[in-house]
Design a protein around this motif. Sequence first.
Motif, short mmCIF file in Angstrom:
data_model
loop_
_atom_site.label_atom_id
_atom_site.label_comp_id
_atom_site.label_asym_id
_atom_site.label_seq_id
_atom_site.Cartn_x
_atom_site.Cartn_y
_atom_site.Cartn_z
N LYS A 101 0.84 -1.03 -0.12
CA LYS A 101 -0.15 0.06 -0.65
C LYS A 101 0.70 1.10 -0.15
N PRO A 102 1.65 1.81 -1.11
CA PRO A 102 2.28 3.17 -1.51
C PRO A 102 1.33 4.12 -0.38
N CYS A 103 0.41 4.59 -1.37
CA CYS A 103 -0.76 5.12 0.25
C CYS A 103 -1.59 5.14 1.03
N TYR A 104 -1.29 4.51 2.21
CA TYR A 104 -2.05 3.49 2.44
C TYR A 104 -2.51 4.76 3.54
N TYR A 105 -4.13 5.72 3.30
CA TYR A 105 -3.93 6.40 4.26
C TYR A 105 -5.53 7.44 3.40
N SER A 106 -6.18 8.13 4.70
CA SER A 106 -7.36 8.67 4.14
C SER A 106 -7.16 9.95 3.56
N LEU A 107 -8.04 10.47 3.21
CA LEU A 107 -8.54 12.00 2.96
C LEU A 107 -9.88 12.37 3.53
N ASN A 108 -10.40 11.39 3.29
CA ASN A 108 -12.35 10.77 3.82
C ASN A 108 -12.19 11.54 5.20
N HIS A 109 -12.53 13.00 5.58
CA HIS A 109 -12.32 13.51 7.07
C HIS A 109 -13.86 13.30 7.09
N ARG A 110 -14.80 12.45 7.32
CA ARG A 110 -16.71 12.80 7.26
C ARG A 110 -16.08 13.47 9.00
N ALA A 111 -15.63 12.48 9.96
CA ALA A 111 -15.31 12.40 11.28
C ALA A 111 -15.38 14.12 12.00
N ALA A 112 -14.99 15.09 10.86
CA ALA A 112 -14.90 16.35 11.48
C ALA A 112 -16.45 17.25 11.87
N GLU A 113 -17.32 16.58 11.27
CA GLU A 113 -18.91 16.63 11.09
C GLU A 113 -19.44 16.30 12.73
N LEU A 114 -18.12 15.35 13.38
CA LEU A 114 -18.73 14.93 14.71
C LEU A 114 -17.67 15.87 16.03
N ASP A 115 -17.30 17.00 15.29
CA ASP A 115 -16.00 17.83 15.92
C ASP A 115 -15.35 17.00 16.05
N TYR A 116 -14.68 16.13 15.22
CA TYR A 116 -13.12 15.58 15.65
C TYR A 116 -12.34 15.97 14.78
N GLN A 117 -11.52 16.79 15.82
CA GLN A 117 -9.93 17.59 15.15
C GLN A 117 -9.00 17.23 15.85
N PRO A 118 -7.65 15.88 15.29
CA PRO A 118 -6.79 15.74 15.69
C PRO A 118 -5.89 17.06 16.17
N LYS A 119 -4.96 16.40 17.69
CA LYS A 119 -4.18 17.00 18.29
C LYS A 119 -2.65 17.12 17.70
N TYR A 120 -2.41 16.02 16.60
CA TYR A 120 -0.78 15.33 16.42
C TYR A 120 -1.55 15.28 15.17
N SER A 121 0.04 15.94 14.54
CA SER A 121 0.24 15.39 13.46
C SER A 121 1.07 13.59 13.71
N SER A 122 1.37 12.74 12.00
CA SER A 122 1.89 11.85 12.69
C SER A 122 3.10 11.83 12.93
N GLN A 123 4.36 13.21 12.29
CA GLN A 123 5.62 12.88 12.97
C GLN A 123 5.60 13.85 14.28
#
Length: 313
Positions: free
Chosen positions: A274-296
Amino acid sequence: MKKIALLGASSQIAKDLIQSMAKQGKHELLLYVRDMERTTHWLASSGLAGQCALHLYSQYGKHPHDVVINFVGVGDPQRAAQMGASIFGVTQEFDDMVMCELQRHPQRRYIFLSSGAAYGSTFLEPATIDTKASIAINGLLPQEYYAVAKLHAEAKHRAYAELAITDIRVFNYFSRTQDLSARFFITDILRAIRDDVILHVSSDHMVRDFLHPSDFHHLVECILSAQARNQVLDCYSRAPIDKRMLLTVMQDQFGVKYEMSDSAPAMVNATGSKPCYYSLNHRAAELDYQPKYSSQEGIVLESMSILDQTALY
């Protein structure tokens, strides 16, 4: 206060969530496991003795609860490869156990730990809200069994549209409790640092999105706080990271030594390359989910604890 049952409570991601929830003190936790003795020891060593009710799987359904979170599954790609076809039975057994009780108690919420692998095994591009699952149905390979097992469970959950079932697709997850013997690229890096050896890395392109434990906890709380619904959500951090940047960061922060070449051995790809194993589907933002940390940020923070060394960030 909600009563939350956790199946597969001895898994790494479950134990991280248990600690976060216990610290917050908002919920009553009922833990279901196969090995009572080992989990009792873990609770005591984590300072959680007496804070959670502990039961065997066979006792599920005998104690009332408002929410059930199903963590039963495989986290290590090497173990997933070893399980082969048995992954279907394990996934279905515990999902059926929950679904049977859910139909008797339709007001209960069910959170199922799915995987980004449910999209299929290609990931030449990151997933989006329009991405279709791709399964080579006439040439199914063993590395696709895990994906099909998760996809089957998700399809069944969507068929019960009247029930409050949320499937959470986890792509990559990393915490200070990570078992370094597991065969992930990040654990290969950490073992090389720990053992002071040169890591031989293939030159193929790879992008990953690592979820931090606090962001996973935040996502679960967002689901519990929102209106009950039948849905599927992809996990994501504040930003993914590619292989070269990850190696650069780990070299700058922790001194990893590596050599990159086309002839280097490939990683264990139990669910496909899986060269690009991640998602740009950010539907969770509709539930007020805002991640605090980047992967790095999450990787550096948790690696500092694992390696028990000081690093500037």
